[in-house]
Design an enzyme around this catalytic site. Sequence first.
Site, mmCIF file in Angstrom:
data_model
loop_
_atom_site.group_PDB
_atom_site.id
_atom_site.type_symbol
_atom_site.label_atom_id
_atom_site.label_comp_id
_atom_site.label_asym_id
_atom_site.label_seq_id
_atom_site.Cartn_x
_atom_site.Cartn_y
_atom_site.Cartn_z
ATOM 1 C CG ASN A 193 -5.575 5.244 -0.214
ATOM 2 O OD1 ASN A 193 -5.031 4.554 -1.082
ATOM 3 N ND2 ASN A 193 -6.851 5.567 -0.266
ATOM 4 N NE ARG A 238 -12.419 9.138 -2.804
ATOM 5 C CZ ARG A 238 -12.553 8.911 -1.512
ATOM 6 N NH1 ARG A 238 -13.075 9.829 -0.738
ATOM 7 N NH2 ARG A 238 -12.159 7.774 -0.983
ATOM 8 N N GLY A 289 -14.434 -1.022 -3.672
ATOM 9 C CA GLY A 289 -14.252 -0.951 -2.230
ATOM 10 C C GLY A 289 -15.550 -0.687 -1.493
ATOM 11 N NE ARG A 290 -15.987 4.805 -2.432
ATOM 12 C CZ ARG A 290 -15.902 5.889 -3.186
ATOM 13 N NH1 ARG A 290 -16.466 7.009 -2.776
ATOM 14 N NH2 ARG A 290 -15.273 5.871 -4.345
ATOM 15 C CG HIS A 304 -2.115 0.843 1.097
ATOM 16 N ND1 HIS A 304 -2.171 1.922 0.230
ATOM 17 C CD2 HIS A 304 -3.338 0.789 1.706
ATOM 18 C CE1 HIS A 304 -3.370 2.481 0.322
ATOM 19 N NE2 HIS A 304 -4.090 1.813 1.198
ATOM 20 C CE1 TYR A 323 -3.341 3.831 6.485
ATOM 21 C CE2 TYR A 323 -4.029 3.700 4.204
ATOM 22 C CZ TYR A 323 -4.329 3.638 5.545
ATOM 23 O OH TYR A 323 -5.616 3.386 5.954
ATOM 24 N NE ARG A 368 -5.448 1.631 -2.225
ATOM 25 C CZ ARG A 368 -6.763 1.531 -2.414
ATOM 26 N NH1 ARG A 368 -7.250 0.490 -3.035
ATOM 27 N NH2 ARG A 368 -7.586 2.459 -1.977
ATOM 28 N N GLY A 374 -14.914 4.969 -7.442
ATOM 29 C CA GLY A 374 -16.183 5.492 -7.925
ATOM 30 C C GLY A 374 -16.854 4.686 -9.010
#
Length: 344
Positions: free
Chosen positions: A155, A247, A301-302, A152, A157, A204, A280
Site C-alpha cells: 500500500n 482492483r 476492510g471497507r 505492512h 508504505y 501484507r 473487493g
Amino acid sequence: MIPHRLLPFRKTFKGTFMVNGGYDREEGDKAVADGYTDLVAYGRLFLANPDLPERFRKNAALNKYDRSTFYTSDPVVGYTDYPFLDEFQPNGQAPISSTDKQLPPQVSDDGSILEFAAPRRLETDEIPNIVNDFRIAARNAIRARFDGVEIHAGNGYLIDQFLKDGVNDRTDSYGGSLENRCRFAAEVIAAVSAEIGADRLGVRLSPFAPFGDYVECIDSNPEALALHVISIMNELGVLYCHVIEPRICIVGENDGKLMIRQRLLPFRKAFKGTFMVNGGYDRDEGDKAVADGYADLVAYGRHFLANPDLPERFRKNAELNKYDRSTFYTSDPIVGYTDYPFLD
C-alpha cells in the site's frame, strides 16, 4: 498592552510568582525580563496551539482559538483538533523513503488537492536502525499481549517504497535489481521473525497496486516481485501471507455480477503457510474463495469499517451498510469510524 496591576502582589509574595491573562510571546518575555514575574502561564493560546513552546521558539504564527468551544462536552472539537506546526512529521523532519523524488499533488475524493512534503532518501548506514525499529515495535506488541504482528509491506508504505521499481531509484545495495530492492523487506521480516517467532508473524503485500491508489508506488513486474518476497517468507517459516487483489473486477456471464479476477493464485501456490486475500470481496465471493481452495482466509476492510457487526450480518445474509470512502482517512474519531449502525 497588559496593564501590569499585579506588581504589589509580586513584591509581597516571597516565592515564585506566576501571571496569566492575555499574554502573547513578546509580552510574556518582557514581563519576565523586567522582573514583573517569574513565570507566565498561557491558557487559551496553549489550548489552540498544542506545540506552543515550539511556535514561540520559531516565532511562528499561532492558531486562533475559538472561544465558543472552550466549555463544550465534545472530546475533540476545541481540544484536540488544533493542528501542530508539523502535523505529520515530528520536529518538522522530512518523511523517510527509498527515494528523494517529490510526489506530485493528488486529488482527494472530495476534490481537494493534497500536497506532500518532499521525502528524504535514507542513507545506507541508516537502514539497520530502521530495521531495528520494526523489531522493537514487534517486541513491544507481544509484550502488550498481542497474539502476533503483521508487517505492512504494501500500500505504498515504507517497505513498499523499497520493493517497487516505480519508486526505488537507489544505486546502493538496496536498489536496482529485484534482490536488492527486496533486501530491506527481507531484513525486516528476518529481524521481526527472530524477535517474536515466525509463528506469530504475517506479512501484507500489494503487488498489483493500481496507478494513483498508492501515490504511484507501482512495479514493472509485480508477479516476480511478490514471488521473490514469498520465497523469503517461506525460508523463515512466516505464519501467513496477506495479499491484496488488483482492483479490477470482471462481469459474470450468467448473472452480470462483478467478480474478483483472482490473480493471486501463483502466490497461493508458492506460499507454504496460511494464505489470506483481500480486496473487493463480498460474502459470497469470500465464501467461494475459501471453498475453492483459492485462499485460507479472506480479510474484509471497507465492509468491516462500515459494518461493525459484519460476521453477524454475514451469518444472517443481512443487508450491509454502504461505506463512505470520503471518511476513510479523516482525523475525526467518530465520523466514518464509530457512527455506522449495528443491525440491532
